[in-house]
Design a protein around this motif. Structure first.
Motif, PDB file in Angstrom:
ATOM      1  N   ALA A 238       0.766  -1.045  -0.142  1.00 62.21           N
ATOM      2  CA  ALA A 238       0.340  -0.124   0.598  1.00 62.21           C
ATOM      3  C   ALA A 238       0.648   1.451   0.304  1.00 62.21           C
ATOM      4  O   ALA A 238       0.569   2.143  -0.938  1.00 62.21           O
ATOM      5  CB  ALA A 238      -0.686   0.433   1.406  1.00 62.21           C
ATOM      6  N   ALA A 239       2.136   1.056   1.041  1.00 65.21           N
ATOM      7  CA  ALA A 239       3.192   2.317   0.744  1.00 65.21           C
ATOM      8  C   ALA A 239       3.360   2.474  -0.493  1.00 65.21           C
ATOM      9  O   ALA A 239       4.336   3.797  -0.825  1.00 65.21           O
ATOM     10  CB  ALA A 239       3.743   2.299   1.975  1.00 65.21           C
ATOM     11  N   GLU A 240       4.120   1.340  -0.821  1.00 67.18           N
ATOM     12  CA  GLU A 240       4.583   1.277  -2.199  1.00 67.18           C
ATOM     13  C   GLU A 240       3.813   1.872  -3.213  1.00 67.18           C
ATOM     14  O   GLU A 240       4.465   2.098  -4.125  1.00 67.18           O
ATOM     15  CB  GLU A 240       5.399  -0.065  -2.671  1.00 67.18           C
ATOM     16  CG  GLU A 240       6.639  -0.100  -1.702  1.00 67.18           C
ATOM     17  CD  GLU A 240       7.453  -1.944  -1.940  1.00 67.18           C
ATOM     18  OE1 GLU A 240       6.581  -2.390  -2.762  1.00 67.18           O
ATOM     19  OE2 GLU A 240       8.237  -2.020  -1.506  1.00 67.18           O
ATOM     20  N   THR A 241       2.731   1.384  -3.555  1.00 64.28           N
ATOM     21  CA  THR A 241       1.217   1.192  -5.037  1.00 64.28           C
ATOM     22  C   THR A 241       1.321   2.226  -4.573  1.00 64.28           C
ATOM     23  O   THR A 241       0.211   2.715  -6.001  1.00 64.28           O
ATOM     24  CB  THR A 241       1.322   0.027  -5.544  1.00 64.28           C
ATOM     25  OG1 THR A 241       0.347  -0.339  -4.298  1.00 64.28           O
ATOM     26  CG2 THR A 241       2.230  -1.200  -5.328  1.00 64.28           C
ATOM     27  N   ARG A 242       0.613   2.987  -3.581  1.00 59.90           N
ATOM     28  CA  ARG A 242      -0.360   3.734  -3.419  1.00 59.90           C
ATOM     29  C   ARG A 242      -1.697   3.334  -4.083  1.00 59.90           C
ATOM     30  O   ARG A 242      -2.427   4.656  -5.219  1.00 59.90           O
ATOM     31  CB  ARG A 242       0.026   5.814  -3.958  1.00 59.90           C
ATOM     32  CG  ARG A 242       1.439   5.921  -2.422  1.00 59.90           C
ATOM     33  CD  ARG A 242       1.684   7.207  -3.087  1.00 59.90           C
ATOM     34  NE  ARG A 242       0.817   7.840  -2.567  1.00 59.90           N
ATOM     35  CZ  ARG A 242       1.539   9.609  -2.496  1.00 59.90           C
ATOM     36  NH1 ARG A 242       2.655   9.588  -3.076  1.00 59.90           N
ATOM     37  NH2 ARG A 242       0.576  10.323  -2.015  1.00 59.90           N
ATOM     38  N   PRO A 243      -2.711   2.796  -3.591  1.00 61.44           N
ATOM     39  CA  PRO A 243      -3.559   2.410  -4.915  1.00 61.44           C
ATOM     40  C   PRO A 243      -4.819   3.198  -4.112  1.00 61.44           C
ATOM     41  O   PRO A 243      -4.675   3.800  -3.019  1.00 61.44           O
ATOM     42  CB  PRO A 243      -3.962   1.205  -3.990  1.00 61.44           C
ATOM     43  CG  PRO A 243      -2.919   0.856  -2.519  1.00 61.44           C
ATOM     44  CD  PRO A 243      -2.335   2.217  -3.019  1.00 61.44           C
ATOM     45  N   ASP A 244      -6.249   3.328  -5.020  1.00 59.48           N
ATOM     46  CA  ASP A 244      -6.975   4.072  -4.793  1.00 59.48           C
ATOM     47  C   ASP A 244      -7.940   3.146  -3.940  1.00 59.48           C
ATOM     48  O   ASP A 244      -8.546   3.626  -2.448  1.00 59.48           O
ATOM     49  CB  ASP A 244      -7.670   3.847  -6.061  1.00 59.48           C
ATOM     50  CG  ASP A 244      -6.986   5.165  -7.701  1.00 59.48           C
ATOM     51  OD1 ASP A 244      -6.534   5.725  -6.270  1.00 59.48           O
ATOM     52  OD2 ASP A 244      -6.799   4.923  -8.001  1.00 59.48           O
ATOM     53  N   VAL A 245      -8.023   2.202  -4.069  1.00 54.89           N
ATOM     54  CA  VAL A 245      -8.956   1.198  -3.083  1.00 54.89           C
ATOM     55  C   VAL A 245      -7.873  -0.731  -2.565  1.00 54.89           C
ATOM     56  O   VAL A 245      -7.551  -0.966  -3.458  1.00 54.89           O
ATOM     57  CB  VAL A 245     -10.583   0.276  -3.840  1.00 54.89           C
ATOM     58  CG1 VAL A 245     -11.503  -0.078  -3.154  1.00 54.89           C
ATOM     59  CG2 VAL A 245     -11.285   1.749  -3.866  1.00 54.89           C
ATOM     60  N   VAL A 246      -8.048  -0.475  -1.497  1.00 53.52           N
ATOM     61  CA  VAL A 246      -7.643  -2.470  -1.265  1.00 53.52           C
ATOM     62  C   VAL A 246      -8.448  -2.803  -0.675  1.00 53.52           C
ATOM     63  O   VAL A 246      -9.614  -2.485   0.334  1.00 53.52           O
ATOM     64  CB  VAL A 246      -6.326  -1.928   0.724  1.00 53.52           C
ATOM     65  CG1 VAL A 246      -6.122  -3.559   0.634  1.00 53.52           C
ATOM     66  CG2 VAL A 246      -6.119  -0.824   0.438  1.00 53.52           C
ATOM     67  N   LEU A 247      -8.332  -4.200  -1.332  1.00 51.89           N
ATOM     68  CA  LEU A 247      -9.613  -5.325  -1.429  1.00 51.89           C
ATOM     69  C   LEU A 247      -9.403  -6.130  -0.081  1.00 51.89           C
ATOM     70  O   LEU A 247      -8.149  -6.452  -0.201  1.00 51.89           O
ATOM     71  CB  LEU A 247     -10.032  -6.162  -2.132  1.00 51.89           C
ATOM     72  CG  LEU A 247     -11.069  -5.446  -3.881  1.00 51.89           C
ATOM     73  CD1 LEU A 247     -11.572  -6.089  -5.204  1.00 51.89           C
ATOM     74  CD2 LEU A 247     -12.485  -5.001  -2.399  1.00 51.89           C
ATOM     75  N   MET A 248      -9.728  -5.725   1.611  1.00 54.85           N
ATOM     76  CA  MET A 248      -9.024  -6.551   2.459  1.00 54.85           C
ATOM     77  C   MET A 248      -9.308  -7.989   2.967  1.00 54.85           C
ATOM     78  O   MET A 248     -11.005  -7.507   3.661  1.00 54.85           O
ATOM     79  CB  MET A 248      -8.538  -5.184   3.939  1.00 54.85           C
ATOM     80  CG  MET A 248      -8.014  -5.773   4.069  1.00 54.85           C
ATOM     81  SD  MET A 248      -6.177  -6.241   4.118  1.00 54.85           S
ATOM     82  CE  MET A 248      -5.670  -4.177   4.647  1.00 54.85           C
ATOM     83  N   ASP A 249      -9.047  -8.245   2.600  1.00 55.70           N
ATOM     84  CA  ASP A 249      -9.745  -9.761   3.402  1.00 55.70           C
ATOM     85  C   ASP A 249      -9.139  -9.669   5.307  1.00 55.70           C
ATOM     86  O   ASP A 249      -8.284  -8.527   5.910  1.00 55.70           O
ATOM     87  CB  ASP A 249      -8.642 -10.495   2.763  1.00 55.70           C
ATOM     88  CG  ASP A 249      -9.017 -12.733   3.373  1.00 55.70           C
ATOM     89  OD1 ASP A 249     -10.393 -12.902   4.753  1.00 55.70           O
ATOM     90  OD2 ASP A 249      -8.783 -13.622   3.742  1.00 55.70           O
ATOM     91  N   ILE A 250      -9.743  -9.981   6.141  1.00 58.25           N
ATOM     92  CA  ILE A 250      -9.504  -9.935   7.501  1.00 58.25           C
ATOM     93  C   ILE A 250      -8.864 -11.180   8.241  1.00 58.25           C
ATOM     94  O   ILE A 250      -7.689 -11.053   9.100  1.00 58.25           O
ATOM     95  CB  ILE A 250     -11.305  -9.592   7.919  1.00 58.25           C
ATOM     96  CG1 ILE A 250     -12.002  -8.872   7.518  1.00 58.25           C
ATOM     97  CG2 ILE A 250     -11.531  -9.466   9.715  1.00 58.25           C
ATOM     98  CD1 ILE A 250     -11.386  -7.153   7.890  1.00 58.25           C
ATOM     99  N   ARG A 251      -9.721 -12.656   8.048  1.00 58.79           N
ATOM    100  CA  ARG A 251      -8.890 -13.471   8.891  1.00 58.79           C
ATOM    101  C   ARG A 251      -7.630 -14.019   7.627  1.00 58.79           C
ATOM    102  O   ARG A 251      -8.020 -14.695   7.110  1.00 58.79           O
ATOM    103  CB  ARG A 251     -10.484 -14.726   9.198  1.00 58.79           C
ATOM    104  CG  ARG A 251     -11.338 -13.995   9.960  1.00 58.79           C
ATOM    105  CD  ARG A 251     -11.741 -15.024   9.861  1.00 58.79           C
ATOM    106  NE  ARG A 251     -13.373 -14.481  10.532  1.00 58.79           N
ATOM    107  CZ  ARG A 251     -13.723 -15.626  11.564  1.00 58.79           C
ATOM    108  NH1 ARG A 251     -13.380 -16.989  11.634  1.00 58.79           N
ATOM    109  NH2 ARG A 251     -14.850 -15.173  12.308  1.00 58.79           N
ATOM    110  N   MET A 252      -6.702 -13.373   8.014  1.00 59.79           N
ATOM    111  CA  MET A 252      -4.979 -13.854   7.710  1.00 59.79           C
ATOM    112  C   MET A 252      -4.465 -14.153   8.929  1.00 59.79           C
ATOM    113  O   MET A 252      -4.619 -13.466   9.780  1.00 59.79           O
ATOM    114  CB  MET A 252      -4.948 -12.744   6.722  1.00 59.79           C
ATOM    115  CG  MET A 252      -5.831 -12.280   5.433  1.00 59.79           C
ATOM    116  SD  MET A 252      -4.974 -10.670   4.650  1.00 59.79           S
ATOM    117  CE  MET A 252      -4.856  -9.774   6.191  1.00 59.79           C
ATOM    118  N   PRO A 253      -3.520 -15.617   8.496  1.00 62.71           N
ATOM    119  CA  PRO A 253      -1.816 -15.015   9.902  1.00 62.71           C
ATOM    120  C   PRO A 253      -1.499 -14.397   9.392  1.00 62.71           C
ATOM    121  O   PRO A 253      -1.270 -13.659   8.875  1.00 62.71           O
ATOM    122  CB  PRO A 253      -1.495 -16.474   9.090  1.00 62.71           C
ATOM    123  CG  PRO A 253      -1.694 -16.425   8.067  1.00 62.71           C
ATOM    124  CD  PRO A 253      -3.301 -15.778   7.654  1.00 62.71           C
TER     125      PRO A 253
END
Length: 223
Positions: free
Chosen positions: A43-58
Motif C-alpha cells: 500500500a505504501a509502495e503502490t498507493r492504490p485508490d482502493v484496497v480489497l482487504m481480507d480480514i482473517r489472515m495469519p
C-alpha cells in the motif's frame, strides 16, 4: 482508472479477484498481497485508490493492516473495502472502527463487487449502509452499547446530531436531505464537520460511534 490492491491469504480467491478486476474496464490491479504485513508494504509502495482487504489472515490480520495502512498514508488515504465470509463477523466490526470504508461478502457477484469498489473510490465512505447497520446492531445487541454519549458529542450542533443519527440508521445523504428538508450538499457539510470534530476517518466510523455511544440503539426509531 481505479487502482486496486487485492489482499487475501487464499490464492484462488485472490487470483479470482485479480482476474475479475483486470478484465473489467476502468480498473487496474496495483498489486496483490497474501497477508497483512505484505499489504501494508505494498500500500505504501503502490498507493492504490482502493484496497480489497481480507480480514482473517495469519500474522497481521486485516484489522491491524487497515490501521497501519491508514496511519502511514501520505496524501489521500486509500479506501479500504473489507471482504468477509460472514456478514456478522465481529472482525468486520473491528475493521470499521479502524477506518475501513465498508465491507462486502465474498460470495457477492462480480457486478456487485465492481460496483462496491467504484462506490468507495468515488467517495462513498460506507457501501451498503443497511448491511453495515445490521452488523453493528447485532454486535451492539450482543455486547451492549456504552453507558451513554461521551462528552465529545457535546461539540456537535443539534443538526449535526440529527444527521449522525440518520446516517447510523442507514439513510443515504439524499434520504437524509429529504427527511430534514435541506440540500444534499448541506448534509455532506454537516457530516464532514461531525467527523472532523470527533476525529473520525470515515462514515463507517461515524455509524459505529453512534451505536457505541447509545446515540442510537438497535431497533430504535430513525428520528
Amino acid at each position: 482508472m481505479t487502482r486496486v490492491l487485492v489482499v487475501d491469504d487464499q490464492f484462488l480467491i485472490r487470483a479470482g479477484l485479480v482476474g475479475l478486476l483486470e478484465a473489467a474496464p476502468g480498473f487496474e490491479v496495483a498489486g496483490e498481497a497474501g497477508d497483512g504485513a505484505e499489504a501494508v508494504r505494498l500500500a505504501a509502495e503502490t498507493r492504490p485508490d482502493v484496497v480489497l482487504m481480507d480480514i482473517r489472515m495469519p500474522g497481521v490480520n486485516g484489522i491491524e493492516a487497515t490501521e497501519r495502512i491508514l496511519a502511514q498514508a501520505e496524501g489521500p488515504a486509500p479506501r479500504i473495502l473489507v471482504l468477509t465470509t460472514f456478514d456478522l463477523d465481529e472482525y468486520v466490526y473491528g475493521a470499521l472502527r479502524a477506518g475501513a470504508s465498508g465491507f462486502l461478502l465474498k460470495d457477492s457477484g462480480p457486478e456487485r463487487l465492481l460496483t462496491a469498489v467504484t462506490a468507495v473510490d468515488g467517495g462513498d465512505a460506507l457501501f451498503a449502509p443497511s448491511v453495515t447497520r445490521r452488523l453493528v446492531e447485532a454486535f451492539a445487541h450482543r455486547h451492549g452499547p456504552d453507558a451513554g454519549p461521551p462528552p465529545d458529542l457535546d461539540v456537535l450542533t443539534s443538526r449535526e446530531v440529527e444527521v449522525l443519527k440518520l446516517t447510523a440508521r442507514g439513510l443515504s445523504n439524499l434520504e437524509i436531505a429529504d427527511r430534514l428538508y435541506i440540500s444534499e450538499a448541506t448534509v455532506k457539510t454537516h457530516l464532514n464537520r461531525t467527523m472532523t470534530k470527533l476525529d473520525l476517518g470515515s462514515r463507517a466510523q461515524a455509524v459505529v460511534l453512534a451505536y457505541e455511544t447509545g446515540l442510537v440503539t438497535p431497533g430504535g426509531p430513525a428520528n
